[in-house]
Design an enzyme around this catalytic site. Structure first.
Site, PDB file in Angstrom:
ATOM      1  N   GLY A 185     -35.893 121.331  -8.117  1.00 28.41           N
ATOM      2  CA  GLY A 185     -35.232 120.041  -8.230  1.00 28.41           C
ATOM      3  C   GLY A 185     -35.095 119.409  -6.862  1.00 28.41           C
ATOM      4  CD  GLN A 209     -31.541 117.996  -2.198  1.00 31.68           C
ATOM      5  OE1 GLN A 209     -31.960 117.789  -3.334  1.00 31.68           O
ATOM      6  NE2 GLN A 209     -31.546 119.200  -1.672  1.00 31.68           N
ATOM      7  CB  CYS A 264     -28.936 123.809  -1.872  1.00 25.46           C
ATOM      8  SG  CYS A 264     -29.029 122.027  -1.606  1.00 25.46           S
ATOM      9  CG  LEU A 265     -35.057 122.694  -1.943  1.00 26.26           C
ATOM     10  CD1 LEU A 265     -36.039 121.657  -2.464  1.00 26.26           C
ATOM     11  CD2 LEU A 265     -35.755 124.000  -1.622  1.00 26.26           C
ATOM     12  CG  HIS A 296     -27.807 121.820  -7.368  1.00 29.20           C
ATOM     13  ND1 HIS A 296     -27.313 122.902  -6.686  1.00 29.20           N
ATOM     14  CD2 HIS A 296     -28.567 121.140  -6.452  1.00 29.20           C
ATOM     15  CE1 HIS A 296     -27.728 122.878  -5.429  1.00 29.20           C
ATOM     16  NE2 HIS A 296     -28.488 121.828  -5.260  1.00 29.20           N
ATOM     17  CD  GLU A 297     -31.352 118.656  -7.692  1.00 29.11           C
ATOM     18  OE1 GLU A 297     -31.801 119.797  -7.562  1.00 29.11           O
ATOM     19  OE2 GLU A 297     -31.057 117.937  -6.697  1.00 29.11           O
ATOM     20  CG  HIS A 347     -27.897 117.166  -3.908  1.00 29.32           C
ATOM     21  ND1 HIS A 347     -27.460 117.511  -2.653  1.00 29.32           N
ATOM     22  CD2 HIS A 347     -28.578 118.239  -4.369  1.00 29.32           C
ATOM     23  CE1 HIS A 347     -27.858 118.744  -2.364  1.00 29.32           C
ATOM     24  NE2 HIS A 347     -28.540 119.216  -3.387  1.00 29.32           N
TER      25      HIS A 347
HETATM   26  O1  K2U Z   1     -31.166 120.484  -4.909  1.00 28.47           O
HETATM   27  C1  K2U Z   1     -31.929 121.313  -4.454  1.00 28.47           C
HETATM   28  O2  K2U Z   1     -31.839 121.711  -3.293  1.00 28.47           O
HETATM   29  C2  K2U Z   1     -32.953 121.929  -5.347  1.00 28.47           C
HETATM   30  C3  K2U Z   1     -32.518 123.262  -5.848  1.00 28.47           C
HETATM   31  C4  K2U Z   1     -32.244 123.076  -7.318  1.00 28.47           C
HETATM   32  C5  K2U Z   1     -31.456 124.158  -7.945  1.00 28.47           C
HETATM   33  C6  K2U Z   1     -30.270 124.591  -7.405  1.00 28.47           C
HETATM   34  C7  K2U Z   1     -29.538 125.571  -8.048  1.00 28.47           C
HETATM   35  C8  K2U Z   1     -29.994 126.117  -9.217  1.00 28.47           C
HETATM   36  C9  K2U Z   1     -31.175 125.685  -9.741  1.00 28.47           C
HETATM   37  C10 K2U Z   1     -31.910 124.704  -9.101  1.00 28.47           C
HETATM   38  C11 K2U Z   1     -33.638 124.188  -5.396  1.00 28.47           C
HETATM   39  O3  K2U Z   1     -34.634 124.237  -6.321  1.00 28.47           O
HETATM   40  S1  K2U Z   1     -33.063 125.714  -4.847  1.00 28.47           S
HETATM   41  C12 K2U Z   1     -34.300 126.822  -5.011  1.00 28.47           C
HETATM   42  C13 K2U Z   1     -34.375 127.392  -6.391  1.00 28.47           C
HETATM   43  C14 K2U Z   1     -35.599 127.685  -6.907  1.00 28.47           C
HETATM   44  C15 K2U Z   1     -35.694 128.245  -8.170  1.00 28.47           C
HETATM   45  C16 K2U Z   1     -34.565 128.508  -8.920  1.00 28.47           C
HETATM   46  C17 K2U Z   1     -33.346 128.222  -8.394  1.00 28.47           C
HETATM   47  C18 K2U Z   1     -33.226 127.663  -7.114  1.00 28.47           C
HETATM   48 ZN    ZN Z   2     -29.413 121.091  -3.582  1.00 29.35          ZN
END
Ligand code: K2U
Ligand code: ZN
Length: 171
Positions: A46, A51, A92-93, A134-135, A138
């Site tokens: 996501g 971000q 979180c990225l 989560h998004e 943000h």
């Molecule tokens: O918002 C972001 O930084 C993207 C996150 C989204 C996410 C956060 C928490 C739980 C699920 C998704 C990134 O994708 S974090 C990396 C990741 C990759 C696979 C599964 C979970 C998290």
């Molecule tokens: Zn995030």
């Protein structure tokens, strides 16, 4: 398409509140394409426009095993959330290398517009439900570490600031 720079916590721009999108033009479509490329390259499942320092209500998500089912949410709003909760080890990225448990509603309904401005509503559970919440956080200027204790959050802030200083020295 282009790879976009992802802001790193505790950058204050991650706390800006995103504005609704009103123009569904080629600029928006290119931004969505660049966000998707950036998300797949990270890699992540996501990414919110906040971000990448674009403060408009735009989210891209792909939780498919094959990474070929992109979902775009413009001006998303949660319209329902279950009483039932789930705890998920979130990352979180914008907070690289940090994972911790966050409790959220297990199922949600979200209403949004697609990249063409067409309205839709859907229900989500599992990883998709976590990611949508989560998004949307943000877009509201909220980072998942804000659900953790002040002690944990301060340790994360100190660690990431130290890493950023070391990267600047090395470059
Ligand atoms: O918002 C972001 O930084 C993207 C996150 C989204 C996410 C956060 C928490 C739980 C699920 C998704 C990134 O994708 S974090 C990396 C990741 C990759 C696979 C599964 C979970 C998290
Ligand atoms: Zn995030």
């Amino acid at each position: 398409m282009s790879l976009l720079n992802i802001l790193r916590y505790p950058d204050p721009r991650l706390h800006k509140v995103a504005k609704p999108v009103s123009l569904f033009d080629d600029r928006l479509k290119k931004l969505v394409a660049d966000m998707a490329e950036t998300m797949y390259d990270a890699p992540g499942v996501g990414l919110a426009a906040t971000q990448v320092d674009v403060h408009e209500q735009i989210i891209v998500i792909d939780v498919s095993e094959t990474h070929d089912h992109l979902q775009v949410f413009v001006n998303p709003a949660l319209t329902w959330a279950s009483e039932e909760k789930q705890v998920y080890d979130e990352g979180c990225l914008s907070v690289p290398g940090i994972y911790d448990g966050v409790e959220r509603p297990a199922r949600v309904k979200v209403k949004a517009l697609d990249a063409d401005g067409k309205e839709f509503e859907m229900e989500a559970d599992g990883l998709l439900a976590v990611c949508i919440q989560h998004e949307i956080d943000h877009l509201r200027g909220k980072v998942f570490v804000e659900y953790l204790s002040p002690l944990k959050r301060n340790r994360i802030k100190t660690k990431l600031l130290k890493e950023q200083r070391e990267m600047q020295r090395a470059s």
